[in-house]
Write an enzyme that holds these catalytic residues in place. Structure first.
Site, PDB file in Angstrom:
ATOM      1  N   SER A  44       0.774  -1.366   0.246  1.00 57.00           N
ATOM      2  CA  SER A  44      -0.206   0.100  -0.070  1.00 57.00           C
ATOM      3  C   SER A  44       0.821   1.386   0.105  1.00 57.00           C
ATOM      4  CB  SER A  44      -0.877   0.007   1.037  1.00 57.00           C
ATOM      5  OG  SER A  44      -0.227  -0.005   2.445  1.00 57.00           O
TER       6      SER A  44
ATOM      7  N   HIS B  10      -5.628  -4.401  -0.842  1.00 53.23           N
ATOM      8  CA  HIS B  10      -5.601  -3.152  -1.908  1.00 53.23           C
ATOM      9  C   HIS B  10      -5.742  -3.609  -3.432  1.00 53.23           C
ATOM     10  CE1 HIS B  10      -4.959   0.474   0.395  1.00 53.23           C
ATOM     11  NE2 HIS B  10      -4.332  -0.349   1.253  1.00 53.23           N
TER      12      HIS B  10
ATOM     13  N   LYS C  57     -12.260  -1.527   1.757  1.00 54.10           N
ATOM     14  CA  LYS C  57     -11.374  -0.666   0.617  1.00 54.10           C
ATOM     15  C   LYS C  57     -12.170  -0.465  -0.742  1.00 54.10           C
ATOM     16  CE  LYS C  57      -7.102  -1.676   2.886  1.00 54.10           C
ATOM     17  NZ  LYS C  57      -7.180  -0.760   3.751  1.00 54.10           N
TER      18      LYS C  57
HETATM   19  C1  LIG Z   1      -2.550  -5.760   3.527  1.00 55.33           C
HETATM   20  C2  LIG Z   1      -3.601  -5.238   4.492  1.00 55.33           C
HETATM   21  N1  LIG Z   1      -4.329  -5.833   5.338  1.00 55.33           N
HETATM   22  C3  LIG Z   1      -5.202  -5.605   6.029  1.00 55.33           C
HETATM   23  C4  LIG Z   1      -5.750  -4.443   6.103  1.00 55.33           C
HETATM   24  C5  LIG Z   1      -6.495  -3.969   7.069  1.00 55.33           C
HETATM   25  O1  LIG Z   1      -7.798  -3.931   6.504  1.00 55.33           O
HETATM   26  P1  LIG Z   1      -9.129  -3.562   7.272  1.00 55.33           P
HETATM   27  O2  LIG Z   1      -9.197  -1.980   7.152  1.00 55.33           O
HETATM   28  O3  LIG Z   1     -10.248  -4.117   6.595  1.00 55.33           O
HETATM   29  O4  LIG Z   1      -8.876  -4.027   8.766  1.00 55.33           O
HETATM   30  C6  LIG Z   1      -5.030  -3.361   5.170  1.00 55.33           C
HETATM   31  C7  LIG Z   1      -5.571  -2.030   5.248  1.00 55.33           C
HETATM   32  O5  LIG Z   1      -4.793  -1.190   5.309  1.00 55.33           O
HETATM   33  C8  LIG Z   1      -3.914  -3.892   4.563  1.00 55.33           C
HETATM   34  O6  LIG Z   1      -3.522  -2.841   3.479  1.00 55.33           O
END
Ligand SMILES: Cc1ncc(COP(=O)(O)O)c(C=O)c1O
Length: 396
Positions: free
Chosen positions: A186, A214, A244
């Protein structure tokens, strides 16, 4: 109120963070988190949301949520193992499995929770995890929670992965060995090298785990990074978020029937935390159906991302290695990055600055998150402002 000792300790810690410029003041948005946002009655072009496809604010998604609230109420009532699964959760999971082309799927309360649940359910003290050094915080925390030996691999360095996989196997110290990484990173917008990962995993018998938070809704015509490389049958565990591109809240794990059955008995956030609200489940289901049936949304997102990348590159900006709709503009120096961010903001563009420790020292950046709904006029305005500020700060 206790002894006030904790209050004093925290107050001092917060002051220290503020002095170092590391305390994040959070803006309050007046209204929806769309392509534009309002803060203190001022409108900004929004380049900070993960609402890639505009589904967080779409009328038919909102209606799906409202309908489910009327049918099921606002809360799920209890954890599913105790109170039963609401039909809408089952329907959501079937929709996810179809979307991901896997045998089954399970929904969690967040993407973060997926990693808290799944990593410790799959590996433990006698196992090892090969983990990319730039993996998301929730992967890092899930790995720590599992108690497995964590072997950090250099970012996207497949020679390093191969060498460390071999070393782990040859040591004879571990039962299961798992490779884990983001699907799309990200902070830089680069994509996991799925074909090479699969090749190495096959050679060394590794379990493969890709968290495509993402990538889902943006890569593989919306179905994700694993689908982009046609590797659905080679990746054991696919994690995604419903927060997202899907635009709601929650997360999911997709894979074999056995994996999902196992998580229903060993995934602790599934067992010990109340499930997604029925409204969120219904809205997420509707969003996934839209992603599958309206490919033009993902196409528009990419068109916008490609436009902005091309224009920023032409202006002379360093946009790093992104091959996704995440467009970092790497400024370098932390103070200059913060100054750049403030100037964008003064010009009604809302794109967040990201500095150490979230990214390595000296690689401060402003991260632009594109949406399908950004208009040509909005993006042209963004480019105009970037040109003006870049020249003022002698960055371009
Ligand atoms: C790779 C990854 N896993 C998990 C998450 C967390 O997701 P959530 O916002 O649904 O908890 C993110 C969020 O930035 C992420 O980029």
């Amino acid at each position: 109120m206790g002894t006030n000792n904790l209050k004093k300790i925290l107050s001092k810690s917060i002051e220290e963070l503020k002095e170092k410029g590391l305390y994040n003041e959070i803006d309050v948005l007046e209204g929806a988190n769309g392509t534009t946002i309002k803060i203190n009655d001022r409108e900004f072009i929004n380049l900070s949301a993960n609402n890639y496809l505009g589904l967080a604010t779409r009328e038919d998604v909102k209606e799906a949520e409202i309908k489910a609230v009327k049918e099921y109420g606002v809360g799920a009532g209890a954890v599913r193992t105790i109170n039963g699964t609401l039909k809408i959760h089952k329907e959501l999971e079937e929709t996810i499995a179809k979307f991901k082309k896997t045998e089954a799927a399970i929904a969690f309360q967040s993407g973060f929770n997926c990693n808290m649940a799944t990593i410790p359910a799959i590996v433990g003290k006698s196992d090892a995890i090969l983990s990319d050094e730039l993996n998301h915080a929730s992967i890092i925390d899930g790995c720590r929670l599992s108690g497995a030996k964590i072997i950090r691999c250099k970012h996207q360095d497949m020679d390093d992965l191969r060498a460390k996989a071999k070393e782990a196997i040859d040591s004879g110290l571990y039962g299961k060995i798992m490779y884990i990484s983001d699907g799309v990173y990200s902070m830089d917008g680069d994509v996991a090298k799925i074909p090479e990962i699969v090749e190495i995993a096959k050679e060394f018998g590794l379990i493969t785990y890709i968290d495509d938070a993402h990538g889902s809704g943006t890569m593989g015509k919306g179905a994700g990074t694993v689908k982009e490389f046609n590797a659905s049958s080679d990746i054991d565990i696919q994690v995604g978020t419903l927060s997202k591109a899907v635009g709601v809240v929650g997360g999911y794990v997709a894979g074999s029937r056995e994996l999902i059955d196992w998580l229903k008995v060993r995934g602790r956030p599934f067992l010990f935390s109340t499930s997604l609200t029925p409204g969120a489940a219904a809205a997420a289901k509707k969003s996934i159906e839209i992603i599958s049936s309206e490919p033009e949304l993902v196409e528009k997102l990419w068109e916008n991302a490609n436009f902005l990348k091309r224009e920023l590159k032409n202006l002379g900006y360093n946009i790093g290695v992104s091959t996704t709709p995440i467009v970092p503009v790497i400024i370098g120096d932390e103070n200059k990055t913060q100054m750049f961010y403030k100037k964008l903001r003064d010009n009604n563009i809302y794109a967040k600055s990201i500095v150490f420790p979230t990214v390595p020292l000296g690689t401060g950046r402003v991260r632009n998150m594109l949406q399908a709904g950004h208009t040509k006029e909005m993006l042209e305005e963004v480019v105009r402002v970037y040109e003006k500020i870049g020249k003022e700060l002698e960055i371009i």
